[in-house]
Design a protein around this motif. Structure first.
Motif, PDB file in Angstrom:
ATOM      1  N   GLY A  97       0.556   7.884   7.238  1.00 47.71           N
ATOM      2  CA  GLY A  97      -0.446   7.854   8.137  1.00 47.71           C
ATOM      3  C   GLY A  97       0.054   7.571   9.654  1.00 47.71           C
ATOM      4  N   PRO A  98      -0.189   6.419  10.169  1.00 50.78           N
ATOM      5  CA  PRO A  98      -1.279   5.483   9.705  1.00 50.78           C
ATOM      6  C   PRO A  98      -2.609   6.157   9.707  1.00 50.78           C
ATOM      7  N   GLY A  99      -3.458   5.739   8.869  1.00 54.26           N
ATOM      8  CA  GLY A  99      -4.802   6.070   8.753  1.00 54.26           C
ATOM      9  C   GLY A  99      -5.003   6.887   7.198  1.00 54.26           C
ATOM     10  N   LEU A 100      -4.276   7.013   6.515  1.00 54.61           N
ATOM     11  CA  LEU A 100      -4.315   7.460   5.110  1.00 54.61           C
ATOM     12  C   LEU A 100      -4.772   6.699   4.012  1.00 54.61           C
ATOM     13  N   PRO A 101      -5.897   6.759   3.113  1.00 53.14           N
ATOM     14  CA  PRO A 101      -6.104   6.041   1.988  1.00 53.14           C
ATOM     15  C   PRO A 101      -5.127   6.442   1.138  1.00 53.14           C
ATOM     16  N   VAL A 102      -4.978   5.351   0.174  1.00 50.57           N
ATOM     17  CA  VAL A 102      -4.151   5.326  -1.167  1.00 50.57           C
ATOM     18  C   VAL A 102      -4.871   5.614  -2.223  1.00 50.57           C
ATOM     19  N   ILE A 103      -5.824   4.996  -2.589  1.00 51.88           N
ATOM     20  CA  ILE A 103      -6.669   5.182  -3.743  1.00 51.88           C
ATOM     21  C   ILE A 103      -7.146   6.634  -3.967  1.00 51.88           C
ATOM     22  N   GLY A 104      -6.806   7.246  -4.732  1.00 57.94           N
ATOM     23  CA  GLY A 104      -7.145   8.688  -4.838  1.00 57.94           C
ATOM     24  C   GLY A 104      -6.788   9.806  -3.839  1.00 57.94           C
ATOM     25  N   HIS A 105      -5.603   9.130  -3.070  1.00 57.10           N
ATOM     26  CA  HIS A 105      -4.939  10.192  -2.360  1.00 57.10           C
ATOM     27  C   HIS A 105      -4.062  11.106  -2.729  1.00 57.10           C
ATOM     28  N   ARG A 106      -2.997  10.322  -3.580  1.00 62.60           N
ATOM     29  CA  ARG A 106      -2.051  11.352  -4.241  1.00 62.60           C
ATOM     30  C   ARG A 106      -1.767  10.776  -5.648  1.00 62.60           C
ATOM     31  N   ASP A 107      -1.438  11.587  -6.467  1.00 58.71           N
ATOM     32  CA  ASP A 107      -1.629  11.356  -7.816  1.00 58.71           C
ATOM     33  C   ASP A 107      -0.107  10.695  -8.302  1.00 58.71           C
ATOM     34  N   TYR A 108       0.127   9.472  -7.845  1.00 55.34           N
ATOM     35  CA  TYR A 108       1.196   8.594  -7.975  1.00 55.34           C
ATOM     36  C   TYR A 108       1.404   8.545  -9.620  1.00 55.34           C
ATOM     37  N   ALA A 109       0.449   8.212 -10.197  1.00 61.25           N
ATOM     38  CA  ALA A 109       0.439   8.214 -11.780  1.00 61.25           C
ATOM     39  C   ALA A 109       1.320   9.717 -12.471  1.00 61.25           C
ATOM     40  N   ARG A 110       0.863  10.579 -12.167  1.00 61.76           N
ATOM     41  CA  ARG A 110       1.575  12.048 -12.733  1.00 61.76           C
ATOM     42  C   ARG A 110       3.003  12.135 -12.046  1.00 61.76           C
ATOM     43  N   LYS A 111       2.973  11.984 -10.473  1.00 62.82           N
ATOM     44  CA  LYS A 111       4.312  12.128 -10.105  1.00 62.82           C
ATOM     45  C   LYS A 111       5.528  11.011 -10.601  1.00 62.82           C
ATOM     46  N   TYR A 112       5.052  10.106 -10.894  1.00 58.56           N
ATOM     47  CA  TYR A 112       6.033   8.979 -11.161  1.00 58.56           C
ATOM     48  C   TYR A 112       5.662   8.472 -12.743  1.00 58.56           C
ATOM     49  N   LEU A 123      -2.376   0.276  -6.309  1.00 56.64           N
ATOM     50  CA  LEU A 123      -3.111   1.143  -5.097  1.00 56.64           C
ATOM     51  C   LEU A 123      -3.753   0.309  -4.264  1.00 56.64           C
ATOM     52  N   VAL A 124      -3.387   0.041  -2.961  1.00 55.16           N
ATOM     53  CA  VAL A 124      -4.544  -0.574  -2.082  1.00 55.16           C
ATOM     54  C   VAL A 124      -4.706   0.183  -0.773  1.00 55.16           C
ATOM     55  N   ASP A 125      -5.965   0.336  -0.475  1.00 58.23           N
ATOM     56  CA  ASP A 125      -6.390   1.043   0.754  1.00 58.23           C
ATOM     57  C   ASP A 125      -6.145   0.015   1.988  1.00 58.23           C
ATOM     58  N   PRO A 126      -5.381   0.381   3.086  1.00 57.07           N
ATOM     59  CA  PRO A 126      -5.314  -0.301   4.152  1.00 57.07           C
ATOM     60  C   PRO A 126      -6.736  -0.588   4.789  1.00 57.07           C
ATOM     61  N   ARG A 127      -6.892  -1.891   5.288  1.00 58.42           N
ATOM     62  CA  ARG A 127      -8.020  -2.178   5.997  1.00 58.42           C
ATOM     63  C   ARG A 127      -8.377  -1.120   7.092  1.00 58.42           C
ATOM     64  N   GLY A 128      -9.852  -0.721   7.015  1.00 53.95           N
ATOM     65  CA  GLY A 128     -10.131   0.268   8.032  1.00 53.95           C
ATOM     66  C   GLY A 128     -10.227   1.642   7.521  1.00 53.95           C
ATOM     67  N   VAL A 129      -9.551   1.674   6.387  1.00 52.99           N
ATOM     68  CA  VAL A 129      -9.415   2.910   5.959  1.00 52.99           C
ATOM     69  C   VAL A 129     -10.134   3.270   4.260  1.00 52.99           C
ATOM     70  N   GLY A 130     -10.434   4.336   3.914  1.00 56.13           N
ATOM     71  CA  GLY A 130     -10.864   4.775   2.726  1.00 56.13           C
ATOM     72  C   GLY A 130     -11.882   3.772   2.137  1.00 56.13           C
ATOM     73  N   ALA A 131     -11.879   3.194   1.108  1.00 58.36           N
ATOM     74  CA  ALA A 131     -12.593   2.149   0.560  1.00 58.36           C
ATOM     75  C   ALA A 131     -12.557   0.664   1.074  1.00 58.36           C
ATOM     76  N   SER A 132     -11.905   0.545   2.259  1.00 55.42           N
ATOM     77  CA  SER A 132     -11.713  -0.799   2.726  1.00 55.42           C
ATOM     78  C   SER A 132     -12.291  -0.755   4.116  1.00 55.42           C
ATOM     79  N   GLY A 133     -13.607  -0.885   4.006  1.00 52.71           N
ATOM     80  CA  GLY A 133     -14.204  -1.193   5.281  1.00 52.71           C
ATOM     81  C   GLY A 133     -13.924  -0.151   6.220  1.00 52.71           C
ATOM     82  N   PRO A 134     -14.193   1.232   6.262  1.00 57.55           N
ATOM     83  CA  PRO A 134     -13.690   2.112   7.107  1.00 57.55           C
ATOM     84  C   PRO A 134     -14.293   1.952   8.419  1.00 57.55           C
ATOM     85  N   VAL A 135     -13.490   2.254   9.523  1.00 55.39           N
ATOM     86  CA  VAL A 135     -13.822   2.155  10.854  1.00 55.39           C
ATOM     87  C   VAL A 135     -14.105   3.524  11.336  1.00 55.39           C
TER      88      VAL A 135
END
Length: 506
Positions: A97-112, A123-135
């Protein structure tokens, strides 16, 4: 060709492996300070897959001032497939990003998939993004950043004013500390870090703030903390990319002729910009931005550029306009970015990235200081474009944050020594966004870092379908073994196809 030889001579060894007031738009879910940081809030079963633990952790907005309140950070811990024995590690990815969510953004479980037989996935959504108190910013959005340079600067400033004094809480260091709070809450000892693009910047900060909790580091599309905000490495990388593209084209193009065509068109479009579509403008800045974006995020289209430029030089603008319309540089397009937080993009960029002026100075003084920096630039470093056009075509470089309302940047704490752990840095050979030159700088601070340049790949090579299987297998082996192996697949990555001239213009 001097630039190509200079970089390739470095990469030759080891078969490409190298050693106050509060704005409602920013108010988080828990800003009243009535609960202790570190409190876990379990999420409901909705959206949490089987074999995973999901939740949110309340963390301080400012770890140096607990009276500032708290916000919540969302996480998802996906357990390894083989639960008969303890996890061999925990993979922590961030897509950038900065500004991209992680949870549900890319299929890491399939790719890795292979790695996650024995490793958990955090998976952790950065503060202010996605499910982490988005601004949010009501006053500006992605369309403003892509309309024109002047509008992008105004949009960043408007968003900063709307967010108010609380904007200082949204930094890479704060996100890194949030991640470590989640790690500690879940009882995870050490993490295997996977940072992609801006995620490499974040993971580098995490590794140096919390070195005891790092097991290994993989950085893809990496750049150093103090990078060139004037885009000179990107300009060098663009010239190299076009030369390499044509060198592998089987005679379909010549790199020097492509650069000559770009120079002719840049001058022509500077004198007479072309309007097309629904209010879009193709000028020198948009042409520079197109080249930049093709070689980084749209490398599958890069092979069409030589013929489109040749046609445009001969007054047929159709193929080039069609290509520009697919790339959408800063040119007047009202294009959105699904799932991408514009407020966090500008907030992190304006808080964290190097400034080309005195942050304490009034805007008119900042503008003079920036203009003086531009006046000292060597035009040859940016050929075939003028410096102002090249820098202006890259959204987060140059003067994007010149009108950012905060006079002082948030305090940057002194980072500790990086951990002495296995580090792999992956760079796409054609990438202009985070070129190999910057990847080498990012790797330099680590004692045993290895750099792998992926032939004919662009930005974040594992996202390129031609290179994905090879790169992901290299990264998986590295995390499992702590060393680079299996590089033979790099030799089988096909070059970017360049259509023959007679077919390219149809």
């Amino acid at each position: 060709m001097r630039e190509v030889r200079a970089v390739l001579s470095v990469l030759a060894a080891g078969a490409l492996i190298l050693s106050g007031p509060w704005s409602p738009s920013l108010a988080p879910a828990h800003a009243d300070g009535d609960a202790d940081a570190g409190t876990a809030v379990a999420s409901g079963p909705e959206g949490c897959p089987a074999g995973a633990v999901c939740g949110r952790l309340r963390v301080p907005l400012d770890r140096g001032d607990r009276s500032a309140g708290t916000t919540s950070v969302a996480f998802r811990l996906v357990y390894r497939r083989d639960r008969s024995r303890p996890a061999e590690g925990t993979l922590l990815p961030n897509p950038g990003g900065p500004g991209l969510p992680v949870i549900g953004h890319r299929d890491y479980a399939r790719k890795y998939h292979d790695l996650l037989a024995t490793h958990d996935l955090l998976l952790v959504d950065p503060r202010g993004v996605g499910a982490s108190g988005p601004v949010t910013c009501r006053t500006a959005g992605w369309a403003d950043l892509h309309a024109s340079r002047a509008r992008a600067i105004a949009a960043a400033a408007a968003c900063g004013r709307e967010l108010g004094a609380g904007r200082r809480f949204y930094t890479t260091e704060a996100v890194a500390d949030d991640i470590d709070d989640v790690r500690a809450h879940l009882g995870i000892g050490r993490l295997d870090l996977l940072g992609q693009s801006y995620g490499s910047y974040l993971m580098n900060v995490y590794a140096r703030r919390h070195p005891r909790h790092v097991r290994s580091v993989v950085l893809s599309g990496a750049y150093p903390r103090e990078f060139d905000m004037l885009g000179r490495p990107a300009a060098r990388a663009a010239r190299r990319a076009l030369r390499l593209l044509c060198h592998r084209s089987g005679g379909a193009c010549d790199g020097e002729e492509v650069l000559d065509d770009l120079a002719v068109l840049a001058a022509r479009l500077d004198a007479r910009p072309l309007r097309y579509g629904d209010g879009a403008v193709l000028d020198e800045t948009a042409l520079a931005g197109t080249v930049y974006k093709l070689a980084s995020g749209h490398v599958e289209l890069l092979g069409r550029l030589p013929a489109a430029l040749h046609a445009a030089v001969h007054r047929d603008m159709g193929p080039l306009v069609h290509l520009v319309a697919q790339v959408r540089p800063i040119s007047g397009y009202a294009a959105g970015r699904t799932g991408f937080s514009m407020p966090m993009f500008v907030t992190v960029a304006c808080n964290d990235y190097p400034a080309l002026w005195d942050r304490d100075a009034p805007l008119r003084v900042r503008a003079r200081q920036y203009a003086a920096r531009l006046a000292r630039l060597a035009p040859r470093d940016y050929r075939p474009f003028r410096p102002r056009a090249w820098i202006g075509g890259i959204t987060d470089l140059g003067d994007l944050c010149i009108a950012w309302p905060a006079r002082r940047a948030p305090e940057r704490h002194r980072l500790g020594r990086p951990p002495d752990v296995p580090v792999l840095v992956v760079s796409g050979e054609l990438d202009t966004g985070t070129p190999t030159e910057e990847a080498l700088l990012a790797a330099r601070s680590y004692r045993h870092a290895k750099v792998v340049e992926v032939p004919s790949a662009g930005h974040v090579a594992e996202q390129d379908p031609r290179a994905a299987a090879c790169v992901i297998s290299l990264q998986t082996r590295f995390i499992l073994q702590g060393r680079v192996s299996g590089t033979e697949c790099l030799r089988h990555i096909p070059p970017v196809p360049v259509p023959a001239p007679e077919r390219a213009l149809t």
